[in-house]
Design an enzyme around this catalytic site. Sequence first.
Site, PDB file in Angstrom:
ATOM      1  N   ARG A 221       0.822  -1.210   0.000  1.00 18.81           N
ATOM      2  CA  ARG A 221       0.000   0.000   0.000  1.00 18.81           C
ATOM      3  C   ARG A 221       0.854   1.257   0.000  1.00 18.81           C
ATOM      4  O   ARG A 221       0.572   2.206  -0.737  1.00 18.81           O
ATOM      5  CB  ARG A 221      -0.951  -0.024   1.208  1.00 18.81           C
ATOM      6  CG  ARG A 221      -2.079  -0.983   0.969  1.00 18.81           C
ATOM      7  CD  ARG A 221      -3.020  -1.167   2.147  1.00 18.81           C
ATOM      8  NE  ARG A 221      -4.145  -1.978   1.674  1.00 18.81           N
ATOM      9  CZ  ARG A 221      -5.227  -2.281   2.379  1.00 18.81           C
ATOM     10  NH1 ARG A 221      -5.361  -1.838   3.616  1.00 18.81           N
ATOM     11  NH2 ARG A 221      -6.187  -3.003   1.845  1.00 18.81           N
TER      12      ARG A 221
ATOM     13  N   TYR B  33      -6.288   0.009  -6.927  1.00 16.65           N
ATOM     14  CA  TYR B  33      -5.716  -1.286  -6.498  1.00 16.65           C
ATOM     15  C   TYR B  33      -5.018  -1.210  -5.146  1.00 16.65           C
ATOM     16  O   TYR B  33      -4.864  -0.170  -4.579  1.00 16.65           O
ATOM     17  CB  TYR B  33      -4.890  -1.959  -7.593  1.00 16.65           C
ATOM     18  CG  TYR B  33      -3.661  -1.328  -8.182  1.00 16.65           C
ATOM     19  CD1 TYR B  33      -2.970  -0.266  -7.628  1.00 16.65           C
ATOM     20  CD2 TYR B  33      -3.141  -1.880  -9.372  1.00 16.65           C
ATOM     21  CE1 TYR B  33      -1.817   0.225  -8.223  1.00 16.65           C
ATOM     22  CE2 TYR B  33      -1.991  -1.382  -9.971  1.00 16.65           C
ATOM     23  CZ  TYR B  33      -1.334  -0.326  -9.385  1.00 16.65           C
ATOM     24  OH  TYR B  33      -0.213   0.156  -9.972  1.00 16.65           O
ATOM     25  N   GLU B  34      -4.679  -2.365  -4.628  1.00 13.90           N
ATOM     26  CA  GLU B  34      -4.148  -2.490  -3.251  1.00 13.90           C
ATOM     27  C   GLU B  34      -5.117  -1.925  -2.219  1.00 13.90           C
ATOM     28  O   GLU B  34      -4.693  -1.331  -1.220  1.00 13.90           O
ATOM     29  CB  GLU B  34      -2.788  -1.805  -3.120  1.00 13.90           C
ATOM     30  CG  GLU B  34      -1.644  -2.619  -3.625  1.00 13.90           C
ATOM     31  CD  GLU B  34      -1.646  -4.029  -3.027  1.00 13.90           C
ATOM     32  OE1 GLU B  34      -1.510  -4.954  -3.822  1.00 13.90           O
ATOM     33  OE2 GLU B  34      -1.810  -4.198  -1.809  1.00 13.90           O
ATOM     34  N   GLY B  35      -6.389  -2.145  -2.420  1.00 15.40           N
ATOM     35  CA  GLY B  35      -7.406  -1.592  -1.517  1.00 15.40           C
ATOM     36  C   GLY B  35      -7.807  -0.227  -2.019  1.00 15.40           C
ATOM     37  O   GLY B  35      -6.991   0.700  -2.030  1.00 15.40           O
TER      38      GLY B  35
ATOM     39  N   GLN C  33      -9.168   2.372   2.224  1.00 16.16           N
ATOM     40  CA  GLN C  33      -8.098   2.981   3.031  1.00 16.16           C
ATOM     41  C   GLN C  33      -8.696   3.901   4.090  1.00 16.16           C
ATOM     42  O   GLN C  33      -8.245   3.926   5.241  1.00 16.16           O
ATOM     43  CB  GLN C  33      -7.147   3.794   2.145  1.00 16.16           C
ATOM     44  CG  GLN C  33      -6.512   3.040   0.992  1.00 16.16           C
ATOM     45  CD  GLN C  33      -5.655   1.870   1.426  1.00 16.16           C
ATOM     46  OE1 GLN C  33      -5.032   1.921   2.491  1.00 16.16           O
ATOM     47  NE2 GLN C  33      -5.643   0.815   0.635  1.00 16.16           N
TER      48      GLN C  33
END
Lengths: 590, 590
Positions: B302, B442-444, B449
Amino acid sequence: MYRAPVDDIAFALNEVAGLRGAIEDGLFPDLSADLVEAILGEAGRFAGEEVAPLARIGDEDGAVLKDAAVTMPEGWKDLYRRWVDGGWNGLSLPQEHGGQGLPGMLGVAALEMWNSASMAFGIGPILTMGAVDALEKHASDALKAVYLPKLVSGEWMGTMNLTEPQAGSDLAALRARAERADDGTYRIFGQKIFITYGEHDFTDNIVHLVLARLPDAPAGTRGISLFLVPKFLPDDNGVPGARNDVFCASIEHKLGIHASPTCTMIYGDGFAKDREPGAVGWLIGEENRGLACMFTMMNNARLAVGMQGVAVAEAAYQKALAYAQERRQGKAAGHDGDGMAPIVLHPDVQRNLLTMGALTQAARAIAYCCAHATDMAEAKSGDAARHWQERANLLTPVAKAFATDVGVDVASLGVQVHGGMGYVEETGAAALYRDARIAPIYEGTNGIQAIDLVMRKLPQSGGEHVIGYIAELREDVEAVRASNLPEFGRSAEKIAAALDDLEAATRFMQAALADGRADEALAGATPYLRLFALAAGAACLGRGAVAAKSAERIALCRFFCENLAGETGALRERACEGAESLAQAAAALK
Amino acid sequence: MYRAPVDDIAFALNEVAGLRGAIEDGLFPDLSADLVEAILGEAGRFAGEEVAPLARIGDEDGAVLKDAAVTMPEGWKDLYRRWVDGGWNGLSLPQEHGGQGLPGMLGVAALEMWNSASMAFGIGPILTMGAVDALEKHASDALKAVYLPKLVSGEWMGTMNLTEPQAGSDLAALRARAERADDGTYRIFGQKIFITYGEHDFTDNIVHLVLARLPDAPAGTRGISLFLVPKFLPDDNGVPGARNDVFCASIEHKLGIHASPTCTMIYGDGFAKDREPGAVGWLIGEENRGLACMFTMMNNARLAVGMQGVAVAEAAYQKALAYAQERRQGKAAGHDGDGMAPIVLHPDVQRNLLTMGALTQAARAIAYCCAHATDMAEAKSGDAARHWQERANLLTPVAKAFATDVGVDVASLGVQVHGGMGYVEETGAAALYRDARIAPIYEGTNGIQAIDLVMRKLPQSGGEHVIGYIAELREDVEAVRASNLPEFGRSAEKIAAALDDLEAATRFMQAALADGRADEALAGATPYLRLFALAAGAACLGRGAVAAKSAERIALCRFFCENLAGETGALRERACEGAESLAQAAAALK
């Protein structure tokens, strides 16, 4: 797939922008509420059922140039023909040239729908309408007789040729040249770039309006003339004959609106070998007064591009909402079922969707108010006409810049709501994000709009016009208050605060100009324009919600007021106090 | 063309995030200021001279799938080889497995540079580093011995296989299954989508880390295990041997990062005909504890994606600044020459450029502070380690979401500064706008977040950690005040006001969670995160400007404080008071 929000559009036209009242006042004798509804419904059907299905092939295949001829994507030429046959091109164009003569508001409303369905399709007619406008106001009767019927019907299309490589925002730098011929026509030479629909196969002829300089013209913007240059020279019966010396040399490979051919046009390079060099052109208006003629068409084109912003925002909102209702992930408080909840139930997704929806409605309201002002200026006379023209002048840069910024922001949020699927081209959300990005740039960048607003529109009527406008918006605050509906929450308070910010910043700008501190005003122009739009948008949503008394409109107004309008305080600071720090930091940029 | 801002990066690392202090305190005994400078300089050279020139072909040609094999764009395989040979893959990876063991801050700084040069190239190593992280912390010694040296050197690359069509943000819905084999290995079956660098020709082997469920696993996230599944099964000497039953079925046609293959991976579909069906996998960590292992790599990934946001913003800023210095249009107050002024002299263009630059610097500062916290957590022990780990936990979602939003906004402004040229793909500004858009997803997603920040990070240490962090930031206000430099303008006042807003909103969120009003907190999470970042970013810029005492840094800090930080008031309102109107309006969405 796009489905035209006919009710929302009719509501914004009638209850926010004032079409219903104008009809009731007898200003548009040929128009009734029923007819408005019928037209919007049919335009919505055409946009959703005919235009939207061809958007994707337009994006994927794009317009293709070969041997100086552009072929449009498969099905597009036929689509254009059906659109013309439906009478859509002439909707708000003058009756004396074959149009339907309906108020511009309706034309603009239809434009919204074409552009929601496909911005690449919807931009073409905007140019034609601009050409009609310029010819009607400035061309000789002989030219009108040949060109206006064809342009009004849509049998031919028009273009605007301003930009050259060295002359974009700054038209003073324009170099294309025109020479007087013995027969009263002119010969045009030079290169124009970024010419939207400069070449295509939709129509048998293309009518270019071209800015160029005469040999003895003064330097700068006072030496620019406007010429009409057809692709094919009409014979005595108006039938396209000899090929004129204007050719498309290349088309741009763009981020989006792939089906809209963006052409480099070469005038007078001798491609037409059987003739003397030079593209044959006819003067529009007077020599050296071309910029004034061009501004006629530019004002309407700017509002039309603002509609593109509204349109792409609406399309992005619909797509994201549909996805959020369908897609299931996680648990949500409001979901009683067993499985995963539709993501539309997650508060963070709701925030994105409501932000998208509220910004779209606010931008639409401002744009339709601007269109209404233009219609009123035509319908009225004397002082009233001048008042409404000033209103249209005032709102045009706001509608153009705010709505197109909203288009980009809403399209971006739309991608976000789709998650990973948003980044995949198949979904269509990404295409809207790509298409949307042109609108803040063309027809005068949004920076230029902000400068126009501050430098030329705030001083109207000695500064009183804009102050009067703000006072009118305060009536919306009172209406919200007087409604006594608790569902409005703190809406009235928030709109009032936004209008206070707007008035303070407006007076600051006016004082800065009066005191010769133009650079301070210029430095704050962009935040000022955004502040203007948020305050006006909040007032418009309040006005609409009071009129509708529907739970949904009141709630969206409240969301806008309590979640988005609060930005105005910071924008006021930025507009009024940001110049010093900007100048200090800008030293490092040079 | 991108030129690495080595001085800015070194400055942010040393003076804002604390690398210099940590080196002086002896926390990184192998590291000196000179070595930091040398590494950054060489990374910058490689990024600018080797990676950046291949970005365009990567965008234009993209990765190509044929017969389940992905071919990377021309020159890219060789680029990767040179990059590995330069030792860049192992820069901050553990020495015991062949890495250089430098602090993560340096790895992150280098990541910024690769990603400014090409996001599609820079994302690949992020996955490998994540895999190293997960294996190092959770894998058996036997697996470490086979895989870590190869992954650390870059001879093999790693991937993260989480997402399935029905399981994106919500991993509880995951269906891929794993069966125990007699020999202690597992057989993996299922489909994974959006697998970045899931298949390519950079390396002889690809090491997939895959989440799947055992037959007897509990439902939900407590029944997920993590497996290592190599593309080729290593023989006893670690040499890639038999093809494993994992294949790339398709790659996505994406908006941007075209050279990064985004793969649908099929596990255990029997493509490898000479074997029993099922992809051979090895368990990482304990059964049913896979999510915890995955979170290890996700936290670092992240931050790395946050760096992509910084990176693309930096690239867009450089490109726009260069264009604005070159392009001439119109007259400007600061221009004495005869002809048109460079557009960088127009206040409105300056505002865009300074907004881009200031947001980029603020995002960079926050991201490097996050990396520093991770390094400190590793370098320290006991309470200090826990303190720094909490700091890293706190800043990770802020760095990821804010920096990637900044990436999109700055890339969009970059297109705008280019005017019409920005919409033409040849300029490269549009490609950055396209590339940037993936990072908030992406990546959450950034919404995830914000939820992570509010729900899991604010409660750390009974809520005291974040309050202590805000108190630390107030020291920056005092430092700005104490500097007594009039060039700071109202910076101190503005940072203090932003921190007041942050503290108030933080306490509101903590109280909402404590009172069981989670939906209220969730509704305000996104504006809260933005408020957090603007306040922290302002404080960081103040800290840096005080340390540097350079006119340029002070001016940029002031610009940020007086033009951008003012948003925090409205964000605080939105975060703390927006939930009711949001819920009211959301009724219409369902």
